[in-house]
Design a protein around this motif. Structure first.
Motif, PDB file in Angstrom:
ATOM      1  N   THR A 145       0.845  -1.197   0.000  1.00 33.60           N
ATOM      2  CA  THR A 145       0.000   0.000   0.000  1.00 33.60           C
ATOM      3  C   THR A 145       0.874   1.239   0.000  1.00 33.60           C
ATOM      4  OG1 THR A 145      -0.079   0.031   2.436  1.00 33.60           O
ATOM      5  CG2 THR A 145      -1.831  -1.175   1.307  1.00 33.60           C
ATOM      6  N   GLY A 146       0.277   2.352  -0.434  1.00 38.36           N
ATOM      7  CA  GLY A 146       0.982   3.634  -0.393  1.00 38.36           C
ATOM      8  C   GLY A 146       1.746   3.919  -1.665  1.00 38.36           C
ATOM      9  N   SER A 147       2.885   4.585  -1.513  1.00 38.26           N
ATOM     10  CA  SER A 147       3.728   4.951  -2.653  1.00 38.26           C
ATOM     11  C   SER A 147       4.769   3.863  -2.848  1.00 38.26           C
ATOM     12  CB  SER A 147       4.378   6.309  -2.412  1.00 38.26           C
ATOM     13  OG  SER A 147       3.391   7.324  -2.368  1.00 38.26           O
ATOM     14  N   VAL A 148       4.483   2.969  -3.754  1.00 43.52           N
ATOM     15  CA  VAL A 148       5.216   1.710  -3.869  1.00 43.52           C
ATOM     16  C   VAL A 148       6.350   1.823  -4.888  1.00 43.52           C
ATOM     17  CG1 VAL A 148       4.993  -0.684  -4.624  1.00 43.52           C
ATOM     18  CG2 VAL A 148       3.259   0.314  -3.126  1.00 43.52           C
ATOM     19  N   ILE A 164       3.903 -14.781  -9.910  1.00 42.30           N
ATOM     20  CA  ILE A 164       3.172 -13.694  -9.255  1.00 42.30           C
ATOM     21  C   ILE A 164       1.831 -13.551  -9.946  1.00 42.30           C
ATOM     22  CG2 ILE A 164       3.161 -11.246  -8.637  1.00 42.30           C
ATOM     23  CD1 ILE A 164       6.223 -11.310  -8.781  1.00 42.30           C
ATOM     24  N   ILE A 165       0.749 -13.710  -9.189  1.00 44.50           N
ATOM     25  CA  ILE A 165      -0.603 -13.607  -9.728  1.00 44.50           C
ATOM     26  C   ILE A 165      -1.213 -12.303  -9.236  1.00 44.50           C
ATOM     27  CG2 ILE A 165      -2.878 -14.693  -9.844  1.00 44.50           C
ATOM     28  CD1 ILE A 165      -1.461 -17.374  -9.189  1.00 44.50           C
ATOM     29  N   TYR A 166      -1.721 -11.494 -10.179  1.00 46.16           N
ATOM     30  CA  TYR A 166      -2.243 -10.162  -9.855  1.00 46.16           C
ATOM     31  C   TYR A 166      -3.728 -10.233  -9.514  1.00 46.16           C
ATOM     32  CZ  TYR A 166       2.035  -8.647 -12.270  1.00 46.16           C
ATOM     33  OH  TYR A 166       3.340  -8.468 -12.671  1.00 46.16           O
ATOM     34  N   PHE A 167      -4.097  -9.520  -8.425  1.00 48.80           N
ATOM     35  CA  PHE A 167      -5.491  -9.413  -7.992  1.00 48.80           C
ATOM     36  C   PHE A 167      -5.930  -7.955  -7.990  1.00 48.80           C
ATOM     37  CE2 PHE A 167      -4.577 -13.599  -6.337  1.00 48.80           C
ATOM     38  CZ  PHE A 167      -5.783 -14.270  -6.469  1.00 48.80           C
ATOM     39  N   GLY A 168      -7.201  -7.728  -8.290  1.00 49.28           N
ATOM     40  CA  GLY A 168      -7.746  -6.378  -8.233  1.00 49.28           C
ATOM     41  C   GLY A 168      -7.930  -5.791  -9.621  1.00 49.28           C
ATOM     42  N   SER A 174       0.603   0.050 -15.043  1.00 49.61           N
ATOM     43  CA  SER A 174       1.974   0.390 -14.634  1.00 49.61           C
ATOM     44  C   SER A 174       2.364  -0.218 -13.298  1.00 49.61           C
ATOM     45  CB  SER A 174       2.139   1.912 -14.567  1.00 49.61           C
ATOM     46  OG  SER A 174       1.222   2.476 -13.636  1.00 49.61           O
ATOM     47  N   ALA A 175       1.388  -0.720 -12.540  1.00 48.74           N
ATOM     48  CA  ALA A 175       1.684  -1.357 -11.250  1.00 48.74           C
ATOM     49  C   ALA A 175       2.200  -2.780 -11.426  1.00 48.74           C
ATOM     50  CB  ALA A 175       0.451  -1.360 -10.358  1.00 48.74           C
ATOM     51  N   GLY A 176       2.347  -3.211 -12.675  1.00 49.10           N
ATOM     52  CA  GLY A 176       2.895  -4.532 -12.945  1.00 49.10           C
ATOM     53  C   GLY A 176       4.405  -4.569 -12.816  1.00 49.10           C
ATOM     54  N   THR A 177       5.021  -5.576 -13.410  1.00 49.42           N
ATOM     55  CA  THR A 177       6.445  -5.850 -13.211  1.00 49.42           C
ATOM     56  C   THR A 177       7.249  -5.457 -14.448  1.00 49.42           C
ATOM     57  OG1 THR A 177       5.840  -7.730 -11.808  1.00 49.42           O
ATOM     58  CG2 THR A 177       8.124  -7.627 -12.590  1.00 49.42           C
ATOM     59  N   THR A 219       2.204   6.006  -6.718  1.00 48.28           N
ATOM     60  CA  THR A 219       1.321   6.097  -5.564  1.00 48.28           C
ATOM     61  C   THR A 219       0.016   5.382  -5.898  1.00 48.28           C
ATOM     62  OG1 THR A 219       2.278   8.198  -4.857  1.00 48.28           O
ATOM     63  CG2 THR A 219       0.086   7.655  -4.026  1.00 48.28           C
ATOM     64  N   LEU A 220      -0.327   4.410  -5.070  1.00 51.36           N
ATOM     65  CA  LEU A 220      -1.501   3.580  -5.319  1.00 51.36           C
ATOM     66  C   LEU A 220      -2.681   4.037  -4.476  1.00 51.36           C
ATOM     67  CD1 LEU A 220       0.263   0.084  -5.236  1.00 51.36           C
ATOM     68  CD2 LEU A 220      -0.146   1.555  -7.222  1.00 51.36           C
ATOM     69  N   ARG A 221      -3.827   4.075  -5.080  1.00 48.83           N
ATOM     70  CA  ARG A 221      -5.055   4.424  -4.345  1.00 48.83           C
ATOM     71  C   ARG A 221      -5.713   3.184  -3.746  1.00 48.83           C
ATOM     72  NH1 ARG A 221      -8.002   8.946  -8.252  1.00 48.83           N
ATOM     73  NH2 ARG A 221      -6.290  10.480  -8.205  1.00 48.83           N
ATOM     74  N   GLU A 222      -5.351   2.018  -4.267  1.00 45.58           N
ATOM     75  CA  GLU A 222      -5.902   0.755  -3.781  1.00 45.58           C
ATOM     76  C   GLU A 222      -4.757  -0.161  -3.368  1.00 45.58           C
ATOM     77  OE1 GLU A 222      -9.099   0.286  -3.484  1.00 45.58           O
ATOM     78  OE2 GLU A 222      -9.773   2.083  -4.567  1.00 45.58           O
ATOM     79  N   ASN A 223      -5.095  -1.213  -2.623  1.00 50.11           N
ATOM     80  CA  ASN A 223      -4.087  -2.210  -2.265  1.00 50.11           C
ATOM     81  C   ASN A 223      -3.524  -2.876  -3.519  1.00 50.11           C
ATOM     82  OD1 ASN A 223      -4.656  -1.772   0.481  1.00 50.11           O
ATOM     83  ND2 ASN A 223      -6.214  -3.374   0.497  1.00 50.11           N
ATOM     84  N   ARG A 224      -2.231  -3.154  -3.484  1.00 51.29           N
ATOM     85  CA  ARG A 224      -1.612  -3.967  -4.536  1.00 51.29           C
ATOM     86  C   ARG A 224      -1.534  -5.391  -3.993  1.00 51.29           C
ATOM     87  NH1 ARG A 224       3.401  -5.859  -6.637  1.00 51.29           N
ATOM     88  NH2 ARG A 224       3.589  -5.564  -8.889  1.00 51.29           N
TER      89      ARG A 224
END
Length: 236
Positions: A145-148, A164-168, A174-177, A219-224
């Motif tokens: 969470t937060g600025s990752v 790594i399996i992505y949820f959400g 851009s929050a990927g790898t 900066t993420l607004r939701e959980n990663r």
């Protein structure tokens, strides 16, 4: 007797068999490093159940290396970030506070059958031969969470394979790898490819000396939320 893992009474889907089919359909890509992408990982109803059953944040422990993670994030973004995880074992997969679906998932995902299949499909032949029985499968949920920011890194040598399996659905691609390559000028890297943060998608990475990867600062607004499967040596 074959056991079915069902999400809804009207949908008698064998989730394990579907996962196996997806593994057989995925192919290892050689560039920019050996890796694979698998999507979808789970049937839609299963994925929806898993997403709705993600544990509350207070059930996550502080992940190993969380202090370094917070420090690196703060240095680069000037803001706070947190990382927690839940390791699944035969003792805790069905513990109070966790939906039973996680116990069902952990039972077959950590089986020898799945370990052997993943090794056969995704470990480059150059890394063979080795004693696969000296390797175990670990499974953990990770919440950031937060600025990752996840700095460029290689996985530890004891690891053979990471998935790594992505949820959400509310996170940007851009929050990927990022798949990275050293520039040869100090500790700097150039991006050679990217696996975007796409729901119900798996990033599969054999451990090699060229498999540099990370997550760009944001900066993420939701959980990663991610589910990590590791095949690693049993003596660690």
């Amino acid at each position: 007797m074959k056991q079915n893992y069902s999400i809804a009474p009207q949908s008698r889907i064998d989730v394990k068999d579907r996962f196996v089919e997806q593994v057989h359909s995925a192919s290892l890509r050689a560039k920019p490093m050996p890796h694979a992408v698998m999507s979808p990982v789970f049937p839609a109803a299963t994925y929806a159940h898993l997403t709705s059953a993600l544990p509350k944040t207070d059930l996550y422990r502080e992940a190993r290396g969380a202090a370094r993670f917070r420090r690196q994030c703060a240095q680069l973004t000037g803001q706070q970030a947190e990382r927690g995880d839940i390791f699944f074992t035969s003792q805790n997969a069905n513990s109070k506070g966790l939906d039973p679906v996680w116990g069902e998932l952990a039972t077959w995902m950590q089986s020898r059958e799945i370990r052997d299949l993943l090794i056969e499909r995704f470990i480059p032949s150059a890394l063979h031969p080795f004693d696969r029985n000296s390797y175990r499968t670990d499974l953990r949920l990770v919440r950031e969470t937060g600025s990752v920011f996840i700095a460029p890194h290689l996985d530890q040598p004891r690891k053979l394979l990471v998935i790594i399996i992505y949820f959400g659905s509310d996170l940007p691609s851009s929050a990927g790898t990022s798949l990275l390559e050293p520039t040869g000028q100090g500790r700097t890297f150039r991006e050679q490819g990217k696996v975007g943060f796409t729901p119900n998608t798996a990033f599969i990475l054999p451990r090699t000396d060229t498999a540099w990867h990370g997550v760009n600062p944001q900066t993420l607004r939701e959980n990663r939320d991610t589910l990590h499967l590791y095949i690693q040596r049993s003596d660690n």
